[in-house]
Design a protein around this motif. Sequence first.
Motif, PDB file in Angstrom:
ATOM      1  N   LYS A  64       0.743  -1.089  -0.133  1.00 45.23           N
ATOM      2  CA  LYS A  64       0.067   0.096   0.036  1.00 45.23           C
ATOM      3  C   LYS A  64       0.809   1.176   0.006  1.00 45.23           C
ATOM      4  CE  LYS A  64      -4.002  -2.102   2.096  1.00 45.23           C
ATOM      5  NZ  LYS A  64      -5.069  -2.174   3.373  1.00 45.23           N
ATOM      6  N   SER A  65       2.109   1.135   0.509  1.00 50.48           N
ATOM      7  CA  SER A  65       2.814   2.234   0.379  1.00 50.48           C
ATOM      8  C   SER A  65       3.691   2.426  -1.011  1.00 50.48           C
ATOM      9  CB  SER A  65       3.812   2.195   1.563  1.00 50.48           C
ATOM     10  OG  SER A  65       4.784   1.265   1.452  1.00 50.48           O
ATOM     11  N   GLY A  66       3.551   1.538  -1.779  1.00 53.04           N
ATOM     12  CA  GLY A  66       4.390   1.478  -3.087  1.00 53.04           C
ATOM     13  C   GLY A  66       5.640   0.886  -3.270  1.00 53.04           C
ATOM     14  N   ARG A  67       5.691   0.121  -1.995  1.00 56.33           N
ATOM     15  CA  ARG A  67       7.175  -0.574  -1.951  1.00 56.33           C
ATOM     16  C   ARG A  67       7.131  -1.806  -2.533  1.00 56.33           C
ATOM     17  NH1 ARG A  67       7.662   2.713   2.534  1.00 56.33           N
ATOM     18  NH2 ARG A  67       9.354   4.142   2.508  1.00 56.33           N
ATOM     19  N   PRO A  68       8.046  -2.522  -3.137  1.00 60.85           N
ATOM     20  CA  PRO A  68       7.927  -3.959  -3.433  1.00 60.85           C
ATOM     21  C   PRO A  68       7.766  -4.985  -2.490  1.00 60.85           C
ATOM     22  CG  PRO A  68       9.880  -2.709  -4.578  1.00 60.85           C
ATOM     23  CD  PRO A  68       9.271  -1.972  -3.507  1.00 60.85           C
ATOM     24  N   ASN A  69       6.679  -5.845  -2.666  1.00 62.80           N
ATOM     25  CA  ASN A  69       6.358  -6.779  -1.617  1.00 62.80           C
ATOM     26  C   ASN A  69       6.890  -8.086  -1.712  1.00 62.80           C
ATOM     27  OD1 ASN A  69       4.785  -7.809  -3.568  1.00 62.80           O
ATOM     28  ND2 ASN A  69       2.833  -7.009  -2.584  1.00 62.80           N
ATOM     29  N   ARG A  70       7.719  -8.442  -2.713  1.00 66.86           N
ATOM     30  CA  ARG A  70       8.395  -9.606  -2.993  1.00 66.86           C
ATOM     31  C   ARG A  70       9.714  -9.525  -3.881  1.00 66.86           C
ATOM     32  NH1 ARG A  70       3.732 -12.321  -5.438  1.00 66.86           N
ATOM     33  NH2 ARG A  70       2.778 -10.597  -4.163  1.00 66.86           N
ATOM     34  N   ALA A  71      10.527 -10.552  -3.949  1.00 67.34           N
ATOM     35  CA  ALA A  71      11.597 -10.675  -4.911  1.00 67.34           C
ATOM     36  C   ALA A  71      11.447  -9.684  -6.090  1.00 67.34           C
ATOM     37  CB  ALA A  71      12.355 -11.905  -4.839  1.00 67.34           C
ATOM     38  N   ILE A  72      12.597  -8.944  -6.531  1.00 68.46           N
ATOM     39  CA  ILE A  72      12.493  -8.388  -7.853  1.00 68.46           C
ATOM     40  C   ILE A  72      11.965  -9.186  -9.072  1.00 68.46           C
ATOM     41  CG2 ILE A  72      13.269  -6.611  -9.587  1.00 68.46           C
ATOM     42  CD1 ILE A  72      12.656  -5.618  -6.710  1.00 68.46           C
ATOM     43  N   GLY A  73      12.848 -10.199  -9.028  1.00 71.80           N
ATOM     44  CA  GLY A  73      12.511 -11.293 -10.098  1.00 71.80           C
ATOM     45  C   GLY A  73      11.351 -11.558 -10.313  1.00 71.80           C
ATOM     46  N   THR A  74      10.510 -11.708  -9.316  1.00 71.86           N
ATOM     47  CA  THR A  74       9.220 -12.177  -9.372  1.00 71.86           C
ATOM     48  C   THR A  74       7.992 -11.064  -9.373  1.00 71.86           C
ATOM     49  OG1 THR A  74       9.100 -12.438  -6.721  1.00 71.86           O
ATOM     50  CG2 THR A  74       9.881 -14.513  -8.222  1.00 71.86           C
ATOM     51  N   ALA A  75       8.745  -9.924  -9.336  1.00 70.49           N
ATOM     52  CA  ALA A  75       7.800  -8.777  -9.210  1.00 70.49           C
ATOM     53  C   ALA A  75       7.429  -7.956 -10.397  1.00 70.49           C
ATOM     54  CB  ALA A  75       8.223  -7.649  -8.060  1.00 70.49           C
ATOM     55  N   LEU A  76       8.359  -8.196 -11.428  1.00 71.85           N
ATOM     56  CA  LEU A  76       8.394  -7.245 -12.714  1.00 71.85           C
ATOM     57  C   LEU A  76       7.181  -7.690 -13.541  1.00 71.85           C
ATOM     58  CD1 LEU A  76      12.051  -7.075 -13.399  1.00 71.85           C
ATOM     59  CD2 LEU A  76      10.869  -5.369 -12.474  1.00 71.85           C
ATOM     60  N   ASN A  77       6.629  -6.560 -14.094  1.00 74.15           N
ATOM     61  CA  ASN A  77       5.624  -6.649 -15.389  1.00 74.15           C
ATOM     62  C   ASN A  77       6.304  -6.667 -16.585  1.00 74.15           C
ATOM     63  OD1 ASN A  77       4.013  -5.169 -17.577  1.00 74.15           O
ATOM     64  ND2 ASN A  77       2.467  -6.057 -16.376  1.00 74.15           N
ATOM     65  N   LYS A  78       7.416  -5.731 -16.942  1.00 70.26           N
ATOM     66  CA  LYS A  78       8.041  -5.740 -18.008  1.00 70.26           C
ATOM     67  C   LYS A  78       9.246  -4.995 -17.896  1.00 70.26           C
ATOM     68  CE  LYS A  78       5.998  -1.880 -20.488  1.00 70.26           C
ATOM     69  NZ  LYS A  78       5.320  -1.337 -21.798  1.00 70.26           N
ATOM     70  N   ILE A  79      10.131  -5.263 -18.909  1.00 67.74           N
ATOM     71  CA  ILE A  79      11.518  -4.261 -19.033  1.00 67.74           C
ATOM     72  C   ILE A  79      11.283  -3.804 -20.637  1.00 67.74           C
ATOM     73  CG2 ILE A  79      14.142  -4.370 -19.051  1.00 67.74           C
ATOM     74  CD1 ILE A  79      13.995  -6.786 -17.291  1.00 67.74           C
ATOM     75  N   GLY A  80      11.529  -2.317 -20.394  1.00 71.21           N
ATOM     76  CA  GLY A  80      11.522  -1.854 -22.127  1.00 71.21           C
ATOM     77  C   GLY A  80      12.166  -0.422 -21.874  1.00 71.21           C
ATOM     78  N   HIS A  81      12.506   0.124 -23.094  1.00 81.83           N
ATOM     79  CA  HIS A  81      12.042  -0.159 -24.402  1.00 81.83           C
ATOM     80  C   HIS A  81      12.738  -0.110 -25.517  1.00 81.83           C
ATOM     81  CE1 HIS A  81       8.218   1.145 -22.128  1.00 81.83           C
ATOM     82  NE2 HIS A  81       7.620   0.363 -22.850  1.00 81.83           N
ATOM     83  N   ALA A  82      14.138   0.089 -25.097  1.00 83.47           N
ATOM     84  CA  ALA A  82      15.056  -0.009 -26.217  1.00 83.47           C
ATOM     85  C   ALA A  82      16.354  -1.077 -25.976  1.00 83.47           C
ATOM     86  CB  ALA A  82      15.859   1.455 -26.239  1.00 83.47           C
ATOM     87  N   LEU A  83      15.790  -2.092 -25.808  1.00 82.24           N
ATOM     88  CA  LEU A  83      16.766  -3.428 -25.544  1.00 82.24           C
ATOM     89  C   LEU A  83      17.515  -3.635 -26.702  1.00 82.24           C
ATOM     90  CD1 LEU A  83      14.160  -5.389 -23.538  1.00 82.24           C
ATOM     91  CD2 LEU A  83      16.390  -4.945 -22.599  1.00 82.24           C
TER      92      LEU A  83
END
Length: 282
Positions: A85-104
């Motif tokens: 609720k405070s906007g902080r990640p609540n799990r390990a980053i590798g299981t928290a991401l929606n996507k990586i972009g946009h100039a790979l």
Amino acid sequence: MERFTLTDGVTDTMRAAYDRDGFLVVEGLVLPDECRSLSARIDDLIAGYQAPDNPTVFGAHAADRYFLESGDDIRFFFEPDAVDKSGRPNRAIGTALNKIGHALHDLDPRFNAFFRSAAFRILAEGLDLNDPRLLQSMVIFKQPGIGAPVGMHQDASFLRTDPPSVTGFWIALEDATLDNGCLLAILGGHRGPLRKWFGRVDGDVLETRVLDEGGEAARPVPLEVPAGTLVVLHGLLPHASGPNRSQRSRRALTLHTIDGTLPYPEDNWLRRRADMPLRGFE
């Protein structure tokens, strides 16, 4: 759903299927070892990323400068359910991401080599894409248990030229099924009009406008595909993806190209620096 290989290049049958359906399914384009290699490179990017206290959540990003200025960078976006609720990640980053972009495709040597490999050039030529320029690339995660659905949309709403020219290349690094959020597409829907416009108003404000009040009455078909499959998506094809409520991840890569001979309007949300011009498959 017809499935093809690229063994004999882009055949007349493949062209006919793409023209009819608005998508083309090419199995076995990426071998298992390369799928693992690309996934390992994704893990390296994640390992080198230091998440801020309040990372950008995809879906709540419309006024976020981190998102607006991502067209010529590699940036990380979180799943809504991966922050508290405070906007902080609540799990390990590798299981928290929606996507990586946009100039790979321009900034990371591994993805540059992959997206500019011979297979993509053969497909672009075989489908008669005019002067294709690589505009946007992403890793899309669909995390186990929290992977958010993506609503029905047309890529031409977001990466606009006149006439529409965007083409999507979607690559499954892991098996994609109904359970873990595979693509959903409306057969032949690319023959309809552009339904929505999404872009900048007054510089840094993003807005969606309805261009056509009609809707898609047809039921979408699931594009369940094994790892290593490429799906080419016409820019006007309505497509979506379901949530991932399973315990299996569904990593995928996406590349979008546009016709380099057409103007790219300044009100497109995705912009690049003047010293980073779009390049083709060379």
